[in-house]
Structure formats: C-alpha cells, structure tokens
Design a protein around this motif. Structure first.
Motif, PDB file in Angstrom:
ATOM      1  N   PRO A   2       0.827  -1.207   0.000  1.00 21.04           N
ATOM      2  CA  PRO A   2       0.000   0.000   0.000  1.00 21.04           C
ATOM      3  C   PRO A   2       0.859   1.253   0.000  1.00 21.04           C
ATOM      4  O   PRO A   2       2.034   1.218   0.338  1.00 21.04           O
ATOM      5  N   ARG A   3       0.244   2.362  -0.420  1.00 20.85           N
ATOM      6  CA  ARG A   3       0.938   3.646  -0.385  1.00 20.85           C
ATOM      7  C   ARG A   3       1.343   3.935   1.059  1.00 20.85           C
ATOM      8  O   ARG A   3       0.536   3.856   1.970  1.00 20.85           O
ATOM      9  N   SER A   4       2.612   4.243   1.269  1.00 17.41           N
ATOM     10  CA  SER A   4       3.134   4.424   2.613  1.00 17.41           C
ATOM     11  C   SER A   4       3.953   5.702   2.683  1.00 17.41           C
ATOM     12  O   SER A   4       4.469   6.189   1.675  1.00 17.41           O
ATOM     13  N   HIS A   5       4.100   6.228   3.872  1.00  6.08           N
ATOM     14  CA  HIS A   5       4.890   7.445   4.078  1.00  6.08           C
ATOM     15  C   HIS A   5       6.075   7.138   4.982  1.00  6.08           C
ATOM     16  O   HIS A   5       5.937   6.426   5.986  1.00  6.08           O
ATOM     17  N   TYR A   6       7.214   7.681   4.590  1.00  8.52           N
ATOM     18  CA  TYR A   6       8.434   7.563   5.384  1.00  8.52           C
ATOM     19  C   TYR A   6       8.994   8.960   5.618  1.00  8.52           C
ATOM     20  O   TYR A   6       8.753   9.882   4.836  1.00  8.52           O
ATOM     21  N   ASP A   7       9.767   9.093   6.679  1.00 13.55           N
ATOM     22  CA  ASP A   7      10.458  10.369   6.881  1.00 13.55           C
ATOM     23  C   ASP A   7      11.481  10.592   5.767  1.00 13.55           C
ATOM     24  O   ASP A   7      11.640  11.719   5.279  1.00 13.55           O
ATOM     25  N   VAL A   8      12.164   9.513   5.396  1.00 13.69           N
ATOM     26  CA  VAL A   8      13.195   9.602   4.362  1.00 13.69           C
ATOM     27  C   VAL A   8      13.113   8.363   3.473  1.00 13.69           C
ATOM     28  O   VAL A   8      13.067   7.236   3.977  1.00 13.69           O
ATOM     29  N   VAL A   9      13.095   8.584   2.159  1.00 16.56           N
ATOM     30  CA  VAL A   9      13.227   7.497   1.192  1.00 16.56           C
ATOM     31  C   VAL A   9      14.586   7.664   0.510  1.00 16.56           C
ATOM     32  O   VAL A   9      14.901   8.757   0.013  1.00 16.56           O
ATOM     33  N   ILE A  10      15.387   6.608   0.508  1.00 14.54           N
ATOM     34  CA  ILE A  10      16.719   6.646  -0.083  1.00 14.54           C
ATOM     35  C   ILE A  10      16.723   5.762  -1.323  1.00 14.54           C
ATOM     36  O   ILE A  10      16.379   4.576  -1.246  1.00 14.54           O
ATOM     37  N   ARG A  30      12.001   7.323  10.261  1.00 13.59           N
ATOM     38  CA  ARG A  30      11.509   6.144   9.546  1.00 13.59           C
ATOM     39  C   ARG A  30      12.101   6.177   8.146  1.00 13.59           C
ATOM     40  O   ARG A  30      11.826   7.103   7.361  1.00 13.59           O
ATOM     41  N   VAL A  31      12.914   5.171   7.824  1.00 19.30           N
ATOM     42  CA  VAL A  31      13.735   5.203   6.613  1.00 19.30           C
ATOM     43  C   VAL A  31      13.441   3.986   5.745  1.00 19.30           C
ATOM     44  O   VAL A  31      13.397   2.853   6.238  1.00 19.30           O
ATOM     45  N   LEU A  32      13.260   4.224   4.433  1.00 13.39           N
ATOM     46  CA  LEU A  32      13.142   3.154   3.455  1.00 13.39           C
ATOM     47  C   LEU A  32      14.254   3.319   2.427  1.00 13.39           C
ATOM     48  O   LEU A  32      14.437   4.408   1.865  1.00 13.39           O
ATOM     49  N   VAL A  33      14.991   2.246   2.177  1.00 15.43           N
ATOM     50  CA  VAL A  33      16.031   2.231   1.146  1.00 15.43           C
ATOM     51  C   VAL A  33      15.555   1.327   0.012  1.00 15.43           C
ATOM     52  O   VAL A  33      15.175   0.171   0.248  1.00 15.43           O
TER      53      VAL A  33
END
Length: 513
Positions: A2-10, A30-33
């Motif tokens: 699902p559409r999600s929100h992160y503080d930072v997407v790398i 909250r970080v997604l790489v």
C-alpha cells in the motif's frame, strides 16, 4: 504494497545510501532504502566471478582510503582495514622503484638504483610531507558544513601547498619538483584514477589527486578484510539494526520533488508502487536523478579499464632484489612514467586505444588471504586486480575495442614482467582463464553508471562558494529541489568509498550545522 509514508526514502543501497540510512534510522527517523539490484553494496561488493573458483573478488571498487574513522566509530562498524606495508613498486628496466613504508633505507636504496642519486628521494619526502599536512587539515572538514574557498585556504594554512595543489596544474608542479620520469609518473597516477585529464593543463587532475592523498587524514589505502562486500554488508546490518527498511529488487522509476512521491517497480517485471518521503535522498548519479525528476541529464564519461584475475601463482619479476609478494602487495605500476602517461592520453584523446596502456595492479589476497578458499590458499593462488588509465568510454562504441584494449593491456603487463601473465592465470574447471574485463560501458550497463563514471561525474573541490554554500545549501548535498538531496558520489566531496556524502546528507536532513 500500500501507499506508505516515510520520513526519508533513499534511492540506492550503495555504501553512501547505507551510511545515510544508518545515521537517520539511529536518530529515530523512519527510513526506506530502495535498491534496483538483488543485493546491497552498489560497486562495493565481493563476488565469485569465475564458475567453480572459490575466490571472492572485490569486483569493482577494491580499496578503502576516504572512509573517515569518525563514521566507523559513530556507527559502531566492525571492520578490519589493514594497512599495506609496501606502498608501491614500479618496474624500470632490470630494476624497479620500491616504496617500503617500514624500511626507509630500502626505499632510499631503490630511489638511488632507479634515479642515480638522492635528489628525487629528497623531493619525494618534501612533497609528501606537504600532502600529509594538507590531509590533516582538510580531512576533518569533509564531515562539516561545506567551507568556502577562502575559509579552506585558511584551514590549510600553507600558501605553497595551496598554490601547488589547488591552483597550478599538478603536472607542472610534478615536473618542477622531480627530475626522473619514472618518479614523476608514480606521483601523477593518483591524479588520473578514473579521470580523463591532461595533468599538465587541467585542474580536474588536481581534484582527483587531492582526494587520493587526503583520506582520513593519512591518505593510506587500506585493504578491507573479507573484500569490499564486507564493508557494505556491515553497513547494511547496522542500518537494519537501527530500524531502516531495505528493499532490494526495487527499481526507482520517478521522483516527484513537490510531493516526495517515489514510484518504484519490483524487479524483474513486478508491480509498481508509490511511497512518499519527507525527504528523498538520491544515492544515484546526478544524471540518473535528473531523469527521475523529468529533467535533462548531463553526460559524464568514465575513463578506466578494470580487469579482475585469479592467478595460480605470482609472476616472476625482472628485478632480483624484490620478491613478487613484495612488489604485488602494494600498487604495482605498469608503464606509468610521465611520458608514457602523456602519450597514452594523447592517443585516447584522438579516439584510439593507447598502444601501451598505462595500468596498475594489486593482489588483495596477499594482505587478506581470507578471500580465497582453503584449496586455493594451499595451492599458492592469488587474486589480481588491474586498473587501467586513459580508457574513456568513447573508445568502446565499437565492440571490437574491448578486445583490442584487453590485448594491448595484457601486452603492457608482459612488457614489464619476466614471463607472460597468461602463464600464471588460473583456469576454471572448464578450462577458461580466470579473467574478466569491465569497460566504462560495462559499468553503465551492469551498474547503471552513466558513461561508466566511477565517481558519478567529475570530482568537485572540497569547498563551496565564498559564502560557504555548495550552490543550493550548506552541506554540498542539496539540489534545486528542497525535498531532494544527493547522498552519492556525485555530491560535493563525493567519490571513492567514503560514506562522506551519506553522512552529510543525513546531517542536512537532521538540521545539523
């Protein structure tokens, strides 16, 4: 997903993206790489390149110099980076120039044998005392907000050093300071790694030289035990333990700088997803980022030939005073005198593969035998990595040029050895030689590097505008889009395996100054 929100997407799980993720997740973000390939590490990876051969090669990048001890300490990285005793060996006729970090008398005797006296040794000691001073002063600034040019000159605090390293072409400086052609070439090679430039005229060579001599305040080029993959595996482990989410097989397709929406696709051929980030960090070449933003990309050009080999044994040398294990455990220079470098540059600039390609080789396994399986170690096998200079991407538009470059480079190696390198190559169980070749176009295809540029684009000076900014912000990672930051080698103070852009992008997100 699902559409999600992160503080930072790398975007990109190379070493810089992993450094940024570790810092940011450790600070509670909250970080997604997202990583296109099926593994982390980018160009800092270890691989078994030859079927049935138990050798883990550092396939692309292969040594560590610029990684600051501060990053290692702050992230709690468990790494074994070993210093090489022998800095370099350069064949010269029947003798050679050996630089032994632990035996000044032997180094002096080697200079005497090659140059006929002490003049160039004295000049060598003065020159590298100067670069050591600059390294001690400049290296700590690389993890601080970007200084202006005048500020950095004040930090260096040495007008002669500033003039000779920052303002005058390094080739002119080397010609004035050293008399011997071989010695001049050894110095100049650090100005040409991955950089297609004329050091007698182009300050781009100075920028390359500077980053090769200031690493961590010492300029030492260290060997990562376990190969480069051990470095990035540890970074990924730390990032995950701190809470970062890392998805491999996830190719970023677009970035919306207004909303922070990042569209990515599962690889191969999977569904598309959209996530949003308060900030989006691009551990990508600026040309790739421009494409993702819907802008016109620049066109960088890489300029190197990488050859990975496994040897059944080390080749014999023409020089009886130096053991092969000594010569190949440091940087082994091949036809890299000043005049040979100039001739190769002129031929490549004219669109020709150089007749006698300059190159350097290094045997990782002499310092770190752990990358070889037990049977290979017992049999005396060794890895060998070759880095060839003045091989710009433009030369390889014709597929036949790769074969030509390989043949000429192998002939160049043979010209300085006592036997052909082919006699020493290990064979796979099927009988194929353990040798693979990577041109800039191979790196573009395999690793997504436009033009195969290993630094993502030409290196920048480690300072910004006179007001202390990098053009868009204080850390040299900011872009024209407030939400989007560079955290890869294309940022200011990027290039090499350093983690510096990743650290600086994280500091920019966290609002540190």
């Amino acid at each position: 997903m699902p559409r999600s929100h992160y503080d930072v997407v790398i975007a990109g799980a190379g070493h810089n993206g992993l450094v940024a993720a570790a810092y940011l997740a450790g600070a509670g973000r909250r970080v997604l790489v997202l990583e296109r390939l099926g593994h982390v590490g980018g160009l800092a990876v270890s691989a078994r390149a030859f079927p049935g051969v138990d050798a883990r090669l550092s396939r692309y990048s292969y040594l560590v110099s610029l990684l600051p001890s501060k990053i290692v300490k702050e992230l709690g990285l468990r790494l074994d980076l070993r210093r090489r005793r022998f800095s370099s060996y350069t064949p010269a006729g029947g003798t050679g120039l050996l630089v032994d970090n632990e035996d000044a008398a032997r180094t002096a005797a080697s200079f005497e044998a090659v140059t006929g006296g002490r003049r160039d040794l004295d000049a060598w000691e003065r020159f590298y005392a100067m670069t050591a001073h600059v390294a001690r002063r400049v290296a700590p600034t690389l993890l601080d907000p970007l200084p202006g040019r005048t500020d950095l000159r004040g930090i260096v605090g040495d007008d002669e050093a500033w003039r000779d390293l920052f303002e005058r072409p390094i080739g002119q400086v080397v010609d004035e300071r050293f008399a011997d052609d071989t010695v001049r070439g050894v110095v100049l090679t650090d100005a040409l790694i991955g950089t297609f430039a004329d050091p007698a005229a182009d300050l781009l060579a100075n920028r390359c030289f500077l980053y090769h001599v200031i690493g961590d305040g010492t300029g030492d080029w260290n060997v990562p035990v376990g190969g480069m993959g051990a470095v990035t595996a540890e970074l990924a482990d730390v990032a995950r333990r701190r809470g970062a989410e890392i998805r491999t097989g996830a190719e970023v397709l677009a970035v919306d700088p207004a909303t922070g929406e990042v569209t990515f696709r599962e690889v191969p051929g999977g569904a598309e997803h959209v996530v949003t980030g308060g900030k989006v960090l691009a551990n990508l070449p600026p040309a790739v980022l421009a494409r993702l933003l819907g802008k016109t990309p620049e066109t960088p050009e890489g300029a190197q030939l990488k050859i990975n080999m496994v040897l059944s044994r080390l080749p014999r040398l023409r020089d009886p005073a130096v053991a092969p294990a000594e010569a190949f455990s440091g940087t082994f220079h091949i036809n890299e005198s000043r005049d040979q470098l100039a001739a190769a540059y002129a031929q490549a600039a004219a669109g020709r593969v150089p007749d006698l390609p300059p190159a350097e080789v290094y045997c990782h396994s002499l310092t770190d035998p752990s990358i070889l399986g037990p049977e290979l170690r017992a049999a005396g096998a060794q890895t060998m990595t070759l880095f060839g200079l003045h091989m710009p991407a433009r030369l390889f538009a014709d597929p036949a040029a790769k074969r030509e470059a390989l043949a000429r480079t192998l002939a160049s190696i043979d010209s300085v050895l006592a036997e052909p390198i082919d006699d020493c190559l290990l064979r796979t169980p099927s009988g194929e030689p353990c040798l693979e070749v990577k041109t800039p176009l191979d790196l573009e295809w395999e690793a997504g590097l436009p033009g195969g540029h290993i630094f993502h684009r030409d290196l920048s000076w480690p300072y910004g505008e006179e007001d202390g900014s990098g053009g868009h912000g204080p850390w040299g990672v900011e872009t024209a889009d407030e939400r989007v930051l560079l955290c890869g080698a294309g940022a200011r103070r990027g290039g090499g395996v350093s983690g510096i852009p990743g650290h600086n992008a994280a500091m920019a997100v966290l609002g540190h100054a």
